[in-house]
Design an enzyme around this catalytic site. Structure first.
Site, PDB file in Angstrom:
ATOM      1  N   ASP A  70       0.861  -1.176   0.000  1.00  0.00           N
ATOM      2  CA  ASP A  70       0.000   0.000   0.000  1.00  0.00           C
ATOM      3  C   ASP A  70       0.900   1.229   0.000  1.00  0.00           C
ATOM      4  O   ASP A  70       2.093   1.143   0.311  1.00  0.00           O
ATOM      5  CB  ASP A  70      -0.883  -0.043   1.250  1.00  0.00           C
ATOM      6  CG  ASP A  70      -1.724   1.204   1.423  1.00  0.00           C
ATOM      7  OD1 ASP A  70      -2.438   1.571   0.475  1.00  0.00           O
ATOM      8  OD2 ASP A  70      -1.642   1.818   2.496  1.00  0.00           O
ATOM      9  N   ASP A  72      -0.198   5.084   0.913  1.00  0.00           N
ATOM     10  CA  ASP A  72      -0.435   6.065   1.972  1.00  0.00           C
ATOM     11  C   ASP A  72      -0.357   5.418   3.352  1.00  0.00           C
ATOM     12  O   ASP A  72      -1.016   4.413   3.621  1.00  0.00           O
ATOM     13  CB  ASP A  72      -1.803   6.721   1.797  1.00  0.00           C
ATOM     14  CG  ASP A  72      -1.874   7.574   0.538  1.00  0.00           C
ATOM     15  OD1 ASP A  72      -0.922   8.333   0.288  1.00  0.00           O
ATOM     16  OD2 ASP A  72      -2.880   7.471  -0.201  1.00  0.00           O
ATOM     17  N   ASP A 270      -1.246  -0.788   5.987  1.00  0.00           N
ATOM     18  CA  ASP A 270      -1.521  -0.132   7.264  1.00  0.00           C
ATOM     19  C   ASP A 270      -2.954  -0.371   7.733  1.00  0.00           C
ATOM     20  O   ASP A 270      -3.362   0.170   8.759  1.00  0.00           O
ATOM     21  CB  ASP A 270      -1.266   1.383   7.156  1.00  0.00           C
ATOM     22  CG  ASP A 270      -2.305   2.102   6.317  1.00  0.00           C
ATOM     23  OD1 ASP A 270      -3.002   2.981   6.846  1.00  0.00           O
ATOM     24  OD2 ASP A 270      -2.447   1.766   5.129  1.00  0.00           O
TER      25      ASP A 270
END
Length: 332
Positions: A70, A72, A270
């Site tokens: 991922d 961000d 995250d």
């Protein structure tokens, strides 16, 4: 210490399975405008299972491994300069306040729906398609230019975690591909990579929504829309290498089939939803690393159950480098 020597000192660190346990490391970091003491930055839910996964990936060799990440708050920091870092989508300013405000209104309407516990998954998918479609329409209608993207990134409060560049270099030297999955905008992510890392990596590909520009102005988007609930390897045909100049990639690259044959995965995310990024790949072994950046106390149990390794409190990427170096080692 030079860049090369720093990388070598990291990857040659002894990383035997006995280290895969709850680690207590106490140090200070500046966060939210104050210094915090951070402990327990690394946690492994099942050390034996992780050891077995590492052995399986190491046995298959680096030619069978790929990294899916991922963007961000995974590759980038959650906290930047004492405040919440911007996302690749949130940093964008159109030089048109009216359309920036309209996009913010869409965010305020749809973002709570994305996380609502009372809305089913299929309905959420439709809502996310609606949200992304309207947002993309506003970007076109508002006259977004590539120059405004470059300026937005230059002014953005966004930064990579320490060790990201070293991780990419380590993987590049071993011909291990990195797929960056994002429901944001590929062109913005590429610009962040260019401005913040200041170098390119031949092994990095981006799976995200890609823009089409004409004379520097956005006119359309390529391919199928990628949103937060369909961000997985089913979208691999949207991937393209990071390129030096926008607009010079016309379609999927020839090595997508080769990527699908790399059936061992190191996944970085995250959010527990990021585990779905590998759903479209028929993988043999997957090691997942979860970055738990905030609300640690309330989320730790969930992350520990979902991920093989949990890195907490906006941790740097050094543990990931040691992890992947162990999968590439020939020793026992």
């Amino acid at each position: 210490m030079s860049y090369r020597l720093q990388l070598q000192s990291i990857v040659t660190t002894n990383f035997l399975p006995r280290h895969f346990s709850t680690s207590r490391v106490s140090f200070s970091t500046f966060c939210c405008g104050k210094y915090l003491e951070m402990e327990d930055i690394k946690l492994v839910g099942d050390p034996v299972l992780l050891h077995n996964k590492l052995a399986a990936i190491r046995s298959a060799g680096p030619q069978k491994l790929q990294v899916i990440a991922d963007f961000d708050a995974t590759l980038t920091k959650f906290w930047v300069n004492g405040t919440r870092g911007q996302s690749s989508h949130g940093l964008l300013q159109q030089d048109n306040p009216e359309y920036d405000a309209k996009r913010q209104q869409l965010y305020e309407h749809y973002h709570p729906l994305e996380f609502s516990p009372t809305i089913g998954l299929e309905e959420k998918r439709k809502l996310m398609e609606e949200w992304w479609g309207k947002t993309h329409g506003l970007l076109i209608e508002g006259g977004l230019t590539y120059e405004s993207i470059k300026q937005s990134v230059a002014n953005a409060n966004i930064a990579f975690r320490e060790g990201v560049s070293e991780l990419f270099e380590f993987l590049e030297e071993r011909d291990i591909p990195v797929l960056i999955f994002s429901a944001g905008l590929a062109d913005i992510i590429e610009e962040v990579l260019r401005q913040k890392l200041r170098r390119s990596f031949k092994n990095v590909k981006i799976v995200s929504n890609r823009m089409v520009f004409n004379n520097g102005q956005l006119v359309s988007f390529k391919g199928k829309l990628i949103h937060s609930l369909n961000k997985n390897e089913h979208a691999l045909d949207m991937a393209a290498p990071v390129h030096e100049r926008f607009g010079d990639i016309d379609g999927p690259t020839d090595d997508n089939d080769l990527l699908k044959k790399r059936t061992n995965v190191l996944l970085l995310g995250d959010h527990t939803g990021d585990l779905g990024m590998s759903d479209g790949l028929n993988y043999d072994t997957r090691i997942s690393v979860g970055f738990l950046n905030h609300n640690v106390e309330n989320s730790l149990s969930c992350y520990r159950e979902a991920f093989d390794v949990v890195l907490m409190n906006d941790a740097p990427m050094w543990e990931v480098i040691k992890l992947v170096s162990h999968t590439c080692s020939s020793g026992k």
